[in-house]
Design an enzyme around this catalytic site. Sequence first.
Site, PDB file in Angstrom:
ATOM      1  N   GLY A  15       0.826  -1.209   0.000  1.00 59.60           N
ATOM      2  CA  GLY A  15       0.000   0.000   0.000  1.00 59.60           C
ATOM      3  C   GLY A  15       0.855   1.251   0.000  1.00 59.60           C
ATOM      4  N   ASP A  16       0.188   2.400  -0.149  1.00 59.45           N
ATOM      5  CA  ASP A  16       0.865   3.704  -0.118  1.00 59.45           C
ATOM      6  C   ASP A  16       1.933   3.857  -1.193  1.00 59.45           C
ATOM      7  OD1 ASP A  16      -0.661   4.213   2.157  1.00 59.45           O
ATOM      8  OD2 ASP A  16       0.851   3.317   3.456  1.00 59.45           O
ATOM      9  N   LYS A  19      -0.671   5.346  -5.569  1.00 61.59           N
ATOM     10  CA  LYS A  19      -1.731   5.044  -6.544  1.00 61.59           C
ATOM     11  C   LYS A  19      -2.649   6.241  -6.771  1.00 61.59           C
ATOM     12  CE  LYS A  19      -3.148   1.826  -3.772  1.00 61.59           C
ATOM     13  NZ  LYS A  19      -2.064   1.828  -2.786  1.00 61.59           N
ATOM     14  N   GLY A  43      -6.044   5.570   1.861  1.00 58.23           N
ATOM     15  CA  GLY A  43      -5.775   6.993   2.034  1.00 58.23           C
ATOM     16  C   GLY A  43      -5.059   7.474   0.787  1.00 58.23           C
ATOM     17  N   HIS A  44      -5.798   8.013  -0.169  1.00 58.38           N
ATOM     18  CA  HIS A  44      -5.180   8.412  -1.435  1.00 58.38           C
ATOM     19  C   HIS A  44      -4.905   9.913  -1.433  1.00 58.38           C
ATOM     20  CE1 HIS A  44      -6.584   4.448  -3.464  1.00 58.38           C
ATOM     21  NE2 HIS A  44      -5.749   4.282  -2.465  1.00 58.38           N
ATOM     22  N   THR A  45      -3.612  10.211  -1.363  1.00 60.78           N
ATOM     23  CA  THR A  45      -3.192  11.605  -1.214  1.00 60.78           C
ATOM     24  C   THR A  45      -2.995  12.247  -2.580  1.00 60.78           C
ATOM     25  OG1 THR A  45      -2.037  10.934   0.778  1.00 60.78           O
ATOM     26  CG2 THR A  45      -1.450  13.083  -0.126  1.00 60.78           C
ATOM     27  N   THR A 129      -6.393  -0.480  10.341  1.00 56.86           N
ATOM     28  CA  THR A 129      -6.665   0.968  10.371  1.00 56.86           C
ATOM     29  C   THR A 129      -7.897   1.282  11.230  1.00 56.86           C
ATOM     30  OG1 THR A 129      -8.060   0.798   8.412  1.00 56.86           O
ATOM     31  CG2 THR A 129      -5.721   1.280   8.032  1.00 56.86           C
ATOM     32  N   GLN A 223      -4.872  -0.232  -1.236  1.00 60.58           N
ATOM     33  CA  GLN A 223      -3.907  -1.130  -0.586  1.00 60.58           C
ATOM     34  C   GLN A 223      -2.930  -1.682  -1.644  1.00 60.58           C
ATOM     35  OE1 GLN A 223      -7.521  -1.930   0.393  1.00 60.58           O
ATOM     36  NE2 GLN A 223      -7.120  -0.177   1.673  1.00 60.58           N
ATOM     37  N   GLY A 301      -2.197   8.323  10.341  1.00 65.09           N
ATOM     38  CA  GLY A 301      -1.110   9.170  10.829  1.00 65.09           C
ATOM     39  C   GLY A 301       0.058   8.383  11.408  1.00 65.09           C
ATOM     40  N   ARG A 304       5.199   5.132   8.949  1.00 67.40           N
ATOM     41  CA  ARG A 304       5.351   3.912   8.153  1.00 67.40           C
ATOM     42  C   ARG A 304       6.732   3.312   8.352  1.00 67.40           C
ATOM     43  NH1 ARG A 304       3.010   7.166   3.090  1.00 67.40           N
ATOM     44  NH2 ARG A 304       0.807   7.071   3.629  1.00 67.40           N
TER      45      ARG A 304
HETATM   46  P1  IMO Z   1      -3.778   2.709   0.530  1.00 67.06           P
HETATM   47  O1  IMO Z   1      -4.942   2.513  -0.426  1.00 67.06           O
HETATM   48  C1  IMO Z   1      -1.192   1.004   3.595  1.00 67.06           C
HETATM   49  C2  IMO Z   1      -2.898  -2.101   6.188  1.00 67.06           C
HETATM   50  C3  IMO Z   1      -3.019  -1.764   7.654  1.00 67.06           C
HETATM   51  C4  IMO Z   1      -2.876  -3.147   8.267  1.00 67.06           C
HETATM   52  C5  IMO Z   1      -3.592  -4.048   7.279  1.00 67.06           C
HETATM   53  C6  IMO Z   1      -5.018  -4.371   7.648  1.00 67.06           C
HETATM   54  O2  IMO Z   1      -3.634   4.079   1.029  1.00 67.06           O
HETATM   55  O3  IMO Z   1      -2.533   2.141  -0.068  1.00 67.06           O
HETATM   56  P2  IMO Z   1      -7.312  -3.007   7.554  1.00 67.06           P
HETATM   57  O4  IMO Z   1      -7.723  -1.728   8.218  1.00 67.06           O
HETATM   58  O5  IMO Z   1      -7.375  -2.939   6.055  1.00 67.06           O
HETATM   59  O6  IMO Z   1      -8.021  -4.214   8.098  1.00 67.06           O
HETATM   60  O7  IMO Z   1      -5.760  -3.185   7.957  1.00 67.06           O
HETATM   61  O8  IMO Z   1      -3.577  -3.341   6.044  1.00 67.06           O
HETATM   62  N1  IMO Z   1      -3.537  -1.137   5.264  1.00 67.06           N
HETATM   63  C7  IMO Z   1      -2.865  -0.245   4.522  1.00 67.06           C
HETATM   64  N2  IMO Z   1      -1.548   0.055   4.476  1.00 67.06           N
HETATM   65  N3  IMO Z   1      -2.052   1.653   2.768  1.00 67.06           N
HETATM   66  C8  IMO Z   1      -3.357   1.331   2.763  1.00 67.06           C
HETATM   67  O9  IMO Z   1      -4.206   1.832   1.837  1.00 67.06           O
HETATM   68  C9  IMO Z   1      -3.835   0.393   3.712  1.00 67.06           C
HETATM   69  N4  IMO Z   1      -5.050  -0.108   4.017  1.00 67.06           N
HETATM   70  C10 IMO Z   1      -4.848  -1.050   4.955  1.00 67.06           C
HETATM   71  O10 IMO Z   1      -2.005  -0.887   8.067  1.00 67.06           O
HETATM   72  O11 IMO Z   1      -1.521  -3.541   8.291  1.00 67.06           O
HETATM   73 MG    MG Z   2      -2.435   5.119   2.174  1.00 68.71          MG
END
Ligand code: IMO
Ligand code: MG
Length: 419
Positions: A15-16, A19, A43-45, A129, A223, A301, A304
Amino acid sequence: MKKGYVDVVLGLQWGDEGKGRIVHLFSKDYSLVVRFQGGANAGHTVYIGGKKNVLHLIPTGILHNNTRVAIASGVVLDPEVLAHEIEFLESEGVKVKGRYFIDYRTPIVFPFHKKEDGLFEEKGGIGSTKRGIAPAYRDVYQRFAIRAGDVLDKKHFESILKKQIEFNNAVLRHFGAKELKEKEVLEWFDRYRWTFEDALCDVSLLIKDEIENGGAVLMEGAQGTLLDVFYGNYPYVTSSHTILGGALIGAGFGHSVVRRVYGVFKAYVTRVGKGPFPTELNDENGEKIAKIGDEYGATTGRKRRVGWLDLPLLKYAIWINGVTHPVMTKLDVFDGFLRVNLAVSYEMSGKQYEMISPLTSLLERVSPVYESFTDFHGIKYARTRDDFSDGVKKYIRRIEEFIGIRIASISKGREDNLI
Ligand code: IMO
Ligand code: MG
């Protein structure tokens, strides 16, 4: 008439990967942008006029006036978050109402789901999260989820809601927490139902119409591959399918309409939450990358975790998604670094591996084998790849040689150009 197509943007790491930014840059070329999985955990910045905006549910495509957006049935929808997002965007001058669609089948995330997610974490979860994602998907598979379209049939809606409340209150009791009264759940629901009531449709058929009319549809993944509930680093994963197959299932279309699969990865790796991380850096390089790369969770917040780029896992992600167009982001973070490491294989019990399944038992045992690269400067100012310093060129070439595909685009900073 010319037929349309579907392109997909997916994360290849944890993730992050950026995208949101890539979808934001691409979406002017698409008539419809669709979220197909996950929920408000994303969290799409995106930066608009230098100002930071984070979108959790509404597809990033909403920021382009001529693009419509949809939330498909594979997403779990928290209408409270959606309400705030719509109000925020409208206050920023972005027209949202009338431009978004929500599938009848999209399951709703209720306050009891979020509460349970938080309680589970307190008792030692996997670092979620706390957006209620896992409990909401569980109720789908248990077959008593409330789906957005259920509001159209009041009697049916009330009978399933009763079942859901009963079950979820039993779960809250298990955690010793206060139960939720049917009345308060209904009040909450009535406060936010406007967010989807007028937007309901069959998103799968919306995509079909769009393609038949020659439109271009973009799938916005949330993710990343290593967080996929089946193929990721179980149990340290999210509860949805983050890979290409997830787009087909979550939005409802067949493979023959797919044109390109964009796989987004950072020039290094980050991870939020628990789980093994073979190339993790617990030194000053890690600190430096986190600081320059602003590696703090857009949703929670949290700081990472940071590590070097991991080619064995990247190659796995490219395979499982059938990536046609790799996209590398945040290369500029390495500007001025004296040395950048790249994991080119894993060593385990005296053997070397070029690709590995992200099983916890394996990731905990492997040691990365690194190659080092020097001469990283002027990245931000490069206008073409030829402008990169020799070290950067070597780094890119090594990655491309390893994965066997040319990197289609490289982003290096917040300004709008990709090279
Ligand atoms: P974007 O779309 C990074 C991680 C959480 C945790 C695991 C499970 O911004 O890339 P959850 O709340 O989904 O049940 O958490 O997944 N996680 C992410 N890590 N970016 C995200 O979204 C994430 N969405 C969930 O930190 O390890
Ligand atoms: Mg994110």
